[in-house]
Design a protein around this motif. Structure first.
Motif, PDB file in Angstrom:
ATOM      1  N   VAL A  63      67.504 102.851  53.165  1.00 13.57           N
ATOM      2  CA  VAL A  63      66.577 102.978  54.019  1.00 13.57           C
ATOM      3  C   VAL A  63      67.225 103.840  55.202  1.00 13.57           C
ATOM      4  N   ILE A  64      66.791 105.012  55.405  1.00 15.18           N
ATOM      5  CA  ILE A  64      67.346 105.866  56.289  1.00 15.18           C
ATOM      6  C   ILE A  64      66.294 105.938  57.451  1.00 15.18           C
ATOM      7  N   ASP A  65      66.923 105.686  58.687  1.00 18.28           N
ATOM      8  CA  ASP A  65      66.193 105.706  59.856  1.00 18.28           C
ATOM      9  C   ASP A  65      66.985 106.458  61.013  1.00 18.28           C
ATOM     10  N   LEU A  66      66.909 107.816  60.945  1.00 14.33           N
ATOM     11  CA  LEU A  66      67.537 108.369  62.289  1.00 14.33           C
ATOM     12  C   LEU A  66      67.332 108.224  63.653  1.00 14.33           C
ATOM     13  N   PHE A  67      66.292 107.701  63.817  1.00 14.41           N
ATOM     14  CA  PHE A  67      65.888 107.290  65.241  1.00 14.41           C
ATOM     15  C   PHE A  67      65.519 105.993  65.093  1.00 14.41           C
ATOM     16  N   HIS A  68      66.296 104.755  65.044  1.00 12.02           N
ATOM     17  CA  HIS A  68      66.064 103.534  65.095  1.00 12.02           C
ATOM     18  C   HIS A  68      65.795 102.837  66.165  1.00 12.02           C
ATOM     19  N   GLY A  69      64.378 103.012  66.638  1.00 16.97           N
ATOM     20  CA  GLY A  69      63.916 102.039  67.740  1.00 16.97           C
ATOM     21  C   GLY A  69      62.574 102.052  67.557  1.00 16.97           C
ATOM     22  N   GLY A  70      61.854 101.265  68.562  1.00 15.82           N
ATOM     23  CA  GLY A  70      60.506 101.062  68.840  1.00 15.82           C
ATOM     24  C   GLY A  70      59.505 100.913  67.477  1.00 15.82           C
ATOM     25  N   LYS A  83      68.777 103.303  43.568  1.00 23.73           N
ATOM     26  CA  LYS A  83      67.801 103.936  42.839  1.00 23.73           C
ATOM     27  C   LYS A  83      66.507 104.604  43.740  1.00 23.73           C
ATOM     28  N   THR A  84      66.514 103.853  44.958  1.00 24.32           N
ATOM     29  CA  THR A  84      65.162 104.277  45.962  1.00 24.32           C
ATOM     30  C   THR A  84      65.802 104.624  47.179  1.00 24.32           C
ATOM     31  N   VAL A  85      65.108 105.647  47.839  1.00 25.72           N
ATOM     32  CA  VAL A  85      65.442 105.731  49.242  1.00 25.72           C
ATOM     33  C   VAL A  85      64.124 105.937  50.056  1.00 25.72           C
ATOM     34  N   PHE A  86      64.073 105.264  50.947  1.00 24.22           N
ATOM     35  CA  PHE A  86      63.069 105.205  52.191  1.00 24.22           C
ATOM     36  C   PHE A  86      63.637 105.965  53.382  1.00 24.22           C
ATOM     37  N   MET A  87      63.027 106.957  53.760  1.00 25.53           N
ATOM     38  CA  MET A  87      63.535 107.757  54.735  1.00 25.53           C
ATOM     39  C   MET A  87      62.094 108.068  55.813  1.00 25.53           C
ATOM     40  N   SER A  88      62.232 107.950  57.070  1.00 31.25           N
ATOM     41  CA  SER A  88      61.191 108.321  58.002  1.00 31.25           C
ATOM     42  C   SER A  88      61.571 109.961  58.025  1.00 31.25           C
ATOM     43  N   ALA A  89      60.490 110.449  58.720  1.00 31.41           N
ATOM     44  CA  ALA A  89      60.527 111.901  58.539  1.00 31.41           C
ATOM     45  C   ALA A  89      61.300 112.474  60.202  1.00 31.41           C
ATOM     46  N   VAL A  90      61.985 111.687  60.799  1.00 28.78           N
ATOM     47  CA  VAL A  90      62.824 112.308  61.746  1.00 28.78           C
ATOM     48  C   VAL A  90      64.291 112.540  60.686  1.00 28.78           C
ATOM     49  N   GLY A  91      64.122 113.832  60.713  1.00 27.14           N
ATOM     50  CA  GLY A  91      65.512 114.417  59.954  1.00 27.14           C
ATOM     51  C   GLY A  91      65.231 115.244  58.818  1.00 27.14           C
ATOM     52  N   SER A  92      66.292 115.623  58.070  1.00 26.35           N
ATOM     53  CA  SER A  92      65.963 116.573  56.918  1.00 26.35           C
ATOM     54  C   SER A  92      66.327 115.974  55.535  1.00 26.35           C
ATOM     55  N   LEU A  93      65.517 115.679  54.678  1.00 25.10           N
ATOM     56  CA  LEU A  93      65.801 115.041  53.693  1.00 25.10           C
ATOM     57  C   LEU A  93      66.641 115.986  52.821  1.00 25.10           C
ATOM     58  N   PRO A  94      66.214 117.147  52.634  1.00 22.05           N
ATOM     59  CA  PRO A  94      67.108 118.202  51.835  1.00 22.05           C
ATOM     60  C   PRO A  94      68.590 118.370  52.266  1.00 22.05           C
ATOM     61  N   GLU A  95      68.839 118.177  53.497  1.00 21.72           N
ATOM     62  CA  GLU A  95      70.109 118.162  54.129  1.00 21.72           C
ATOM     63  C   GLU A  95      70.919 116.984  53.576  1.00 21.72           C
ATOM     64  N   ILE A  96      70.217 115.831  53.572  1.00 19.74           N
ATOM     65  CA  ILE A  96      70.886 114.713  53.200  1.00 19.74           C
ATOM     66  C   ILE A  96      71.219 114.742  51.732  1.00 19.74           C
TER      67      ILE A  96
END
Length: 127
Positions: A6-13, A62-75
């Motif tokens: 789980v990738i969360d580049l703005f982990h709050g609220g 096997k699975t990545v869950f990411m919020s839309a804060v950030g760039s998945l292509p860069e990651i």
């Protein structure tokens, strides 16, 4: 054992509430996050900031869950493990139409990042 990242580049609220919920459903998941400060910078340079954590991932992801804060292509470019995993992109807010103050001009880079992220994701979900 298969892992979920789980990738969360703005982990709050509300972002944190969602990632905490996902983590509670999948106790073996791995959280990669950054504190909820200056979301503009998290969106622009978050991929580089989490590079040490990305480098430590193994092939069992096997699975990545990411919020839309950030760039998945860069990651994906920084982590072959992320590139090979199933990618779920979660849009809490849409930066293409998110209201801006009348005195500001829209910075299209955030919307562009979200479009590119949606294109490389295997699944896209919206709030």
């Amino acid at each position: 054992m298969e892992k979920i990242v789980v990738i969360d580049l703005f982990h709050g609220g509300s972002h944190k509430q969602l990632t905490d919920f996902i983590m509670s459903l999948h106790p073996n998941s791995i959280l990669i996050s950054l504190p909820a400060k200056k979301w503009h910078w998290r969106s622009r340079v978050g991929a580089l900031q989490i590079l040490p954590q990305l480098s430590s991932l193994d092939r069992f992801v096997k699975t990545v869950f990411m919020s839309a804060v950030g760039s998945l292509p860069e990651i994906m470019a920084l982590s072959p493990v992320i590139s090979m995993a199933k990618k779920i992109m979660y849009f809490h807010e849409n930066q293409l139409v998110y209201p801006v103050q009348s005195s500001q001009e829209r910075d299209i880079q955030y919307g562009y990042n979200q479009i590119m992220s949606a294109l490389v994701a295997d699944s896209v979900v919206f709030n």
